[in-house]
Design an enzyme around this catalytic site. Structure first.
Site, PDB file in Angstrom:
ATOM      1  N   LYS A   1      -5.749  -4.063   6.504  1.00 12.17           N
ATOM      2  CA  LYS A   1      -4.515  -4.197   5.704  1.00 12.17           C
ATOM      3  C   LYS A   1      -4.481  -5.521   4.941  1.00 12.17           C
ATOM      4  O   LYS A   1      -3.968  -5.583   3.826  1.00 12.17           O
ATOM      5  CB  LYS A   1      -3.284  -4.056   6.610  1.00 12.17           C
ATOM      6  CG  LYS A   1      -3.090  -2.639   7.162  1.00 12.17           C
ATOM      7  CD  LYS A   1      -3.010  -1.608   6.061  1.00 12.17           C
ATOM      8  CE  LYS A   1      -2.373  -0.298   6.524  1.00 12.17           C
ATOM      9  NZ  LYS A   1      -2.432   0.751   5.476  1.00 12.17           N
TER      10      LYS A   1
ATOM     11  N   THR B   1       7.696   6.823  12.326  1.00 18.97           N
ATOM     12  CA  THR B   1       6.737   7.915  12.091  1.00 18.97           C
ATOM     13  C   THR B   1       5.941   8.096  13.369  1.00 18.97           C
ATOM     14  O   THR B   1       6.120   7.345  14.343  1.00 18.97           O
ATOM     15  CB  THR B   1       5.728   7.565  10.967  1.00 18.97           C
ATOM     16  OG1 THR B   1       4.930   6.472  11.429  1.00 18.97           O
ATOM     17  CG2 THR B   1       6.401   7.193   9.669  1.00 18.97           C
TER      18      THR B   1
ATOM     19  N   TYR C   1      -7.147  -2.994  12.240  1.00 14.84           N
ATOM     20  CA  TYR C   1      -6.044  -2.620  11.342  1.00 14.84           C
ATOM     21  C   TYR C   1      -5.570  -3.823  10.526  1.00 14.84           C
ATOM     22  O   TYR C   1      -5.360  -3.724   9.312  1.00 14.84           O
ATOM     23  CB  TYR C   1      -4.914  -2.053  12.201  1.00 14.84           C
ATOM     24  CG  TYR C   1      -3.728  -1.506  11.445  1.00 14.84           C
ATOM     25  CD1 TYR C   1      -3.811  -0.297  10.743  1.00 14.84           C
ATOM     26  CD2 TYR C   1      -2.504  -2.169  11.464  1.00 14.84           C
ATOM     27  CE1 TYR C   1      -2.712   0.210  10.085  1.00 14.84           C
ATOM     28  CE2 TYR C   1      -1.397  -1.660  10.814  1.00 14.84           C
ATOM     29  CZ  TYR C   1      -1.509  -0.473  10.122  1.00 14.84           C
ATOM     30  OH  TYR C   1      -0.407   0.042   9.475  1.00 14.84           O
TER      31      TYR C   1
HETATM   32  N1  NAD Z   1       5.000   3.674  10.021  1.00 16.08           N
HETATM   33  C1  NAD Z   1       5.073   2.379   9.738  1.00 16.08           C
HETATM   34  O1  NAD Z   1       6.046   1.685  10.106  1.00 16.08           O
HETATM   35  C2  NAD Z   1       4.003   1.711   8.946  1.00 16.08           C
HETATM   36  C3  NAD Z   1       4.044   0.324   8.805  1.00 16.08           C
HETATM   37  C4  NAD Z   1       3.089  -0.313   8.024  1.00 16.08           C
HETATM   38  C5  NAD Z   1       2.117   0.445   7.380  1.00 16.08           C
HETATM   39  N2  NAD Z   1       2.086   1.796   7.544  1.00 16.08           N
HETATM   40  C6  NAD Z   1       1.022   2.525   6.843  1.00 16.08           C
HETATM   41  O2  NAD Z   1       1.569   3.631   6.158  1.00 16.08           O
HETATM   42  C7  NAD Z   1       0.595   4.675   6.081  1.00 16.08           C
HETATM   43  C8  NAD Z   1       1.168   5.967   6.635  1.00 16.08           C
HETATM   44  O3  NAD Z   1       1.556   5.755   7.967  1.00 16.08           O
HETATM   45  P1  NAD Z   1       2.481   6.755   8.795  1.00 16.08           P
HETATM   46  O4  NAD Z   1       3.288   5.904   9.691  1.00 16.08           O
HETATM   47  O5  NAD Z   1       3.134   7.729   7.883  1.00 16.08           O
HETATM   48  O6  NAD Z   1       1.361   7.476   9.681  1.00 16.08           O
HETATM   49  P2  NAD Z   1       1.225   8.993  10.191  1.00 16.08           P
HETATM   50  O7  NAD Z   1       0.241   8.926  11.283  1.00 16.08           O
HETATM   51  O8  NAD Z   1       2.580   9.565  10.430  1.00 16.08           O
HETATM   52  O9  NAD Z   1       0.590   9.708   8.912  1.00 16.08           O
HETATM   53  C9  NAD Z   1      -0.696   9.417   8.431  1.00 16.08           C
HETATM   54  C10 NAD Z   1      -1.314  10.679   7.837  1.00 16.08           C
HETATM   55  O10 NAD Z   1      -2.605  10.334   7.346  1.00 16.08           O
HETATM   56  C11 NAD Z   1      -3.488  11.376   7.710  1.00 16.08           C
HETATM   57  N3  NAD Z   1      -4.856  10.849   7.754  1.00 16.08           N
HETATM   58  C12 NAD Z   1      -5.441  10.095   8.724  1.00 16.08           C
HETATM   59  N4  NAD Z   1      -6.702   9.810   8.389  1.00 16.08           N
HETATM   60  C13 NAD Z   1      -6.941  10.379   7.184  1.00 16.08           C
HETATM   61  C14 NAD Z   1      -8.044  10.433   6.299  1.00 16.08           C
HETATM   62  N5  NAD Z   1      -9.220   9.828   6.587  1.00 16.08           N
HETATM   63  N6  NAD Z   1      -7.914  11.119   5.136  1.00 16.08           N
HETATM   64  C15 NAD Z   1      -6.761  11.738   4.823  1.00 16.08           C
HETATM   65  N7  NAD Z   1      -5.684  11.726   5.620  1.00 16.08           N
HETATM   66  C16 NAD Z   1      -5.755  11.055   6.782  1.00 16.08           C
HETATM   67  C17 NAD Z   1      -2.997  11.853   9.058  1.00 16.08           C
HETATM   68  O11 NAD Z   1      -3.475  13.147   9.377  1.00 16.08           O
HETATM   69  C18 NAD Z   1      -1.495  11.797   8.866  1.00 16.08           C
HETATM   70  O12 NAD Z   1      -0.966  13.005   8.359  1.00 16.08           O
HETATM   71  C19 NAD Z   1      -0.624   4.145   6.841  1.00 16.08           C
HETATM   72  O13 NAD Z   1      -1.514   3.551   5.921  1.00 16.08           O
HETATM   73  C20 NAD Z   1      -0.030   3.097   7.752  1.00 16.08           C
HETATM   74  O14 NAD Z   1      -0.972   2.145   8.148  1.00 16.08           O
HETATM   75  C21 NAD Z   1       3.002   2.443   8.322  1.00 16.08           C
END
Ligand code: NAD
Length: 305
Positions: free
Chosen positions: A162, A192, A158
């Site tokens: 990133k 989330t 990851y």
């Molecule tokens: N939640 C946080 O604090 C946080 C922090 C840093 C980065 N992020 C990034 O933000 C983004 C969203 O994260 P989140 O927390 O909402 O996660 P989440 O797991 O709640 O949502 C991610 C969504 O992406 C979908 N998904 C997974 N693989 C996929 C694919 N190959 N094609 C299409 N859809 C796909 C999943 O089904 C899910 O609905 C991610 O890139 C994550 O790395 C989140």
């Protein structure tokens, strides 16, 4: 106060069936953009379209796992088919497969790199081709992470993906500048499905789900809040008000917005004719090595009990 109006613009948000992507899609639609929702989970994608439509917005769903050129072409093609154009891409889809290095399998590594890094590359490339053809500029919003900026225990795959995404944002901001396409990496932090398993935050997320507000030390100190808190950044970056902002990594979460620095040399020393291992051993600790950089995401600072 400048008004943010995305009427007539078309957006693709990958992984927007739930979590942060869903919040970004809602925020874009609320400001007038038509949105292609994407997810691997058909049920959440359809539900997302329903909720945006019910709120007065315009959205369609394209269910496909991002990571391949075919998926990227389908997403851009769907925006063009439905809305006649593509102006905004948010590469948000993502998964975790956390393990320490010596236990991480090839499958763990490939799954995360394919979804995040290759998914971002393939979708952005397809979007850039379309936006350059349109000749009216555009907005690419890539999604980074504190883990990519700083490194994080258990997140080889990851953090690599990133960090690569932040590097691609810098590179593409140069390549696409002449076409009027801005490219930024956002670094969100929110409650989330992805973060609710972090033990330190779990009780607060549970309380938030029961309608209690998150405490100020989380919202301000940690910049941690709801997906909706992060979503404001997306319509802003897609708007006229942000046309000069490109090549940046911008943190958002809770009550906080932040600009990340890019890696740069912070100290240097010189030896006439070059260094030997011995002269490095002699000079390094008292010259460039005097203040080594820290790594990792700082541990949350909880208030005194
Ligand atoms: N939640 C946080 O604090 C946080 C922090 C840093 C980065 N992020 C990034 O933000 C983004 C969203 O994260 P989140 O927390 O909402 O996660 P989440 O797991 O709640 O949502 C991610 C969504 O992406 C979908 N998904 C997974 N693989 C996929 C694919 N190959 N094609 C299409 N859809 C796909 C999943 O089904 C899910 O609905 C991610 O890139 C994550 O790395 C989140």
């Amino acid at each position: 106060m400048p008004s943010i109006d995305l009427t007539g613009k078309a957006a693709v948000v990958t992984g927007s069936g739930r979590g942060l992507g869903l919040a970004y899609a809602h925020a874009l639609a609320a400001h007038g953009a038509s949105v292609v929702i994407n997810d691997v989970d058909e049920a959440v994608a359809e539900q997302a379209v329903k909720s945006i439509t019910a709120a007065g917005g315009t959205a369609v769903a394209e269910v496909v796992p991002v990571g391949t050129t075919e998926a990227a072409d389908r997403l851009v093609g769907r925006a063009v088919e439905e809305f006649g154009r593509l102006d905004i891409l948010v590469t948000n889809a993502g998964i975790l497969r956390d393990k320490v290095l010596w236990k991480m399998t090839d499958e763990d590594f490939d799954a995360v790199v394919t979804t995040h890094l290759k998914g971002t590359f393939t979708c952005a490339r397809a979007a850039a081709v379309r936006m350059r053809e349109q000749g009216e500029g555009g907005t690419l919003i890539l999604v980074g992470s504190p883990a990519g900026q700083r490194g994080n225990f258990g997140q080889t795959n990851y953090a690599a993906a990133k960090a690569g995404i932040a590097a691609m944002a810098r590179t593409w901001s140069m390549e696409l500048g002449r076409a009027g396409i801005t490219v930024n990496a956002i670094v969100p932090v929110a409650a989330t499905a992805m973060t609710e398993t972090i033990p330190a935050f779990a009780p607060y997320i549970e309380a938030m789900k029961n309608g209690e507000p998150l405490p100020a030390f989380l919202r301000k100190g940690e910049g941690f809040g709801t997906p909706e808190d992060c979503a404001a950044l997306v319509p802003f970056l897609a708007s006229e008000a942000a046309r000069s902002i490109t090549g940046q990594a911008i943190g958002i979460g809770g009550d906080k917005v932040a600009l990340w620095s890019h890696p740069q040399e912070i100290s240097a020393a010189y030896a006439d004719g070059g260094w030997t291992p011995e002269t490095l051993a002699d000079a390094f600790p008292t010259s460039v090595g005097a203040e080594l950089q820290t790594v990792g995401i700082p541990a949350p600072k909880f208030p005194e009990a």
